[in-house]
Design an enzyme around this catalytic site. Structure first.
Site, PDB file in Angstrom:
ATOM      1  N   ALA A  10       0.823  -1.228   0.000  1.00 39.56           N
ATOM      2  CA  ALA A  10       0.000   0.000   0.000  1.00 39.56           C
ATOM      3  C   ALA A  10       0.849   1.267   0.000  1.00 39.56           C
ATOM      4  CB  ALA A  10      -0.935  -0.012   1.208  1.00 39.56           C
ATOM      5  N   ARG A  34       6.916  -2.133   3.431  1.00 41.20           N
ATOM      6  CA  ARG A  34       8.163  -2.063   4.207  1.00 41.20           C
ATOM      7  C   ARG A  34       8.521  -0.634   4.557  1.00 41.20           C
ATOM      8  NH1 ARG A  34      11.544  -5.072  -0.239  1.00 41.20           N
ATOM      9  NH2 ARG A  34      10.180  -3.631  -1.364  1.00 41.20           N
ATOM     10  N   ARG A  35       8.060   0.349   3.764  1.00 41.03           N
ATOM     11  CA  ARG A  35       8.494   1.738   3.987  1.00 41.03           C
ATOM     12  C   ARG A  35       7.561   2.447   4.969  1.00 41.03           C
ATOM     13  NH1 ARG A  35       9.307   2.950  -2.363  1.00 41.03           N
ATOM     14  NH2 ARG A  35       7.665   1.388  -2.444  1.00 41.03           N
ATOM     15  N   VAL A  59       6.901  -9.192   3.114  1.00 40.90           N
ATOM     16  CA  VAL A  59       6.070 -10.387   2.871  1.00 40.90           C
ATOM     17  C   VAL A  59       6.913 -11.650   2.689  1.00 40.90           C
ATOM     18  CG1 VAL A  59       4.082  -9.149   1.869  1.00 40.90           C
ATOM     19  CG2 VAL A  59       5.900  -9.988   0.352  1.00 40.90           C
ATOM     20  N   ASN A  85      -1.587  -7.594  -3.014  1.00 44.10           N
ATOM     21  CA  ASN A  85      -1.106  -6.759  -4.118  1.00 44.10           C
ATOM     22  C   ASN A  85       0.419  -6.646  -4.149  1.00 44.10           C
ATOM     23  OD1 ASN A  85      -1.155  -4.237  -5.988  1.00 44.10           O
ATOM     24  ND2 ASN A  85      -0.235  -3.481  -4.078  1.00 44.10           N
ATOM     25  N   TYR A 151       9.109 -13.741 -14.087  1.00 42.29           N
ATOM     26  CA  TYR A 151       7.994 -12.882 -13.645  1.00 42.29           C
ATOM     27  C   TYR A 151       6.675 -13.487 -14.130  1.00 42.29           C
ATOM     28  CZ  TYR A 151       4.844  -8.954 -12.975  1.00 42.29           C
ATOM     29  OH  TYR A 151       3.774  -8.183 -12.595  1.00 42.29           O
ATOM     30  N   GLY A 182      -2.700  -4.961 -17.410  1.00 42.43           N
ATOM     31  CA  GLY A 182      -1.580  -4.827 -18.337  1.00 42.43           C
ATOM     32  C   GLY A 182      -0.681  -3.711 -17.828  1.00 42.43           C
ATOM     33  N   GLU A 187       5.586   2.599  -9.791  1.00 40.97           N
ATOM     34  CA  GLU A 187       7.039   2.436  -9.584  1.00 40.97           C
ATOM     35  C   GLU A 187       7.534   1.084 -10.106  1.00 40.97           C
ATOM     36  OE1 GLU A 187       7.909   3.250  -5.450  1.00 40.97           O
ATOM     37  OE2 GLU A 187       6.965   5.217  -5.575  1.00 40.97           O
ATOM     38  N   PHE A 188       6.613   0.317 -10.678  1.00 42.79           N
ATOM     39  CA  PHE A 188       6.915  -1.048 -11.140  1.00 42.79           C
ATOM     40  C   PHE A 188       8.184  -1.119 -11.998  1.00 42.79           C
ATOM     41  CE2 PHE A 188       6.344  -4.424 -14.321  1.00 42.79           C
ATOM     42  CZ  PHE A 188       6.012  -5.515 -13.551  1.00 42.79           C
TER      43      PHE A 188
END
Ligand code: NDP
Ligand code: 8X3
Length: 250
Positions: A10, A34-35, A59, A85, A151, A182, A187-188
């Protein structure tokens, strides 16, 4: 009583936009990532709309996952909606030169991380005989593209696990489905290309999906009446026909 949703990943992109969309509709939020600074900033922004609790964990670490979810305060303990997610691509290399660390990251986060979080949440859903799980898959889970190897494998696994969850949780009346986007501008690609400037070119020359587009779809999925379960949804930007066919204006 308002529903409670736990959203992994999130702090950015689709997960963050989903938190904002859910907050607009008064859904109580458990936002994870994590951030921590980002979690706190998002909490601060959304607190005027709904109750928000932050959980910081990786995770990949099953003990951290269990501990974090077990530590939820009472008013957040009943999780009605789980949005699995958190995830990313790491690298884009042919199989013969791919990095073992990248492969570990994708399988550990996208597949095993999703399982760890699900394992920590599902027992209370089966006990209550209610709940809704949405796994964020990908078009890469339906179609393999050049250099996508691991991936795509991780996202094919997400779709297989989604089907398995839906079958096993069917006797408990729990809804399970996947949303498969798609190209979404988040930031992916920065993560995939480890900050390399090639990431800036991925969404150039066409209108990519925005995180908010997917968040609205996720809210649509969770807001259907009880008898309607959207099991599998594939969404592309109009410029994209499949993983390798993209209409660019440059
Ligand atoms: P972002 O990089 O913007 O967001 C990824 C999120 O995942 C971040 O909040 C990050 O939080 C979290 N995350 C990553 N690794 C971990 C970890 N080890 N432990 C906990 N959280 C982690 O990408 P998107 O929003 O685009 O991606 C979200 C999901 O959508 C992913 O599953 C992705 O595969 C999928 N997807 C994305 C598409 C796209 O084109 N963007 C298309 C199809 C699917 P933090 O770093 O704070 O831990
Ligand atoms: C992300 C979509 O095509 O960049 O899952 O791999 S793609």
């Amino acid at each position: 009583m308002s529903k409670t949703a736990l959203v992994t990943g999130a702090t950015s992109g689709i997960g963050k936009a989903t938190a904002y969309e859910f907050a607009k509709h008064g859904i109580q939020l458990i936002i994870c990532g994590r951030r921590q600074e980002r979690l706190e900033a998002i909490k601060k922004e959304l607190e005027s709309l709904t109750k928000v609790c932050t959980l910081q964990f990786d995770v990949r670490d099953k003990r951290q996952v269990e501990k974090a979810i077990a530590s939820l305060p009472n008013e957040f303990k009943q999780i009605d909606i789980l949005i699995n997610n958190a995830g990313n691509a790491h690298g884009l290399d042919p199989i013969q030169s791919g990095s073992l660390d990248d492969w570990d990251a994708m399988m550990d986060i996208n597949v095993k991380g999703l399982l760890y979080v699900s394992k920590a949440v599902i027992p209370q859903m089966t006990e209550r005989q209610s709940g809704h799980i949405i796994n964020i898959g990908s078009s890469a889970g339906k179609e393999v593209y050049p250099k996508g190897n691991v991936y795509c494998g991780s996202k094919h696994a997400v779709l297989a696990i989604t089907e398995g969850m839906r079958i096993d949780l069917n006797p408990f009346g729990i809804k399970v489905g996947a949303v498969n986007p798609g190209l979404v501008e988040t930031e992916f690609s920065k993560v995939r290309f480890k900050g390399d400037k090639i990431a800036d070119t991925v969404y150039k020359g066409f209108k990519a999906l925005q995180a908010e587009d997917i968040a609205e779809i996720i809210y649509f999925v969770v807001s259907r009446p009880y008898h309607v379960n959207i099991a599998d949804l594939l969404v592309f930007p109009t410029a994209q026909a499949n993983s390798t066919t993209l209409k660019k204006n440059i």
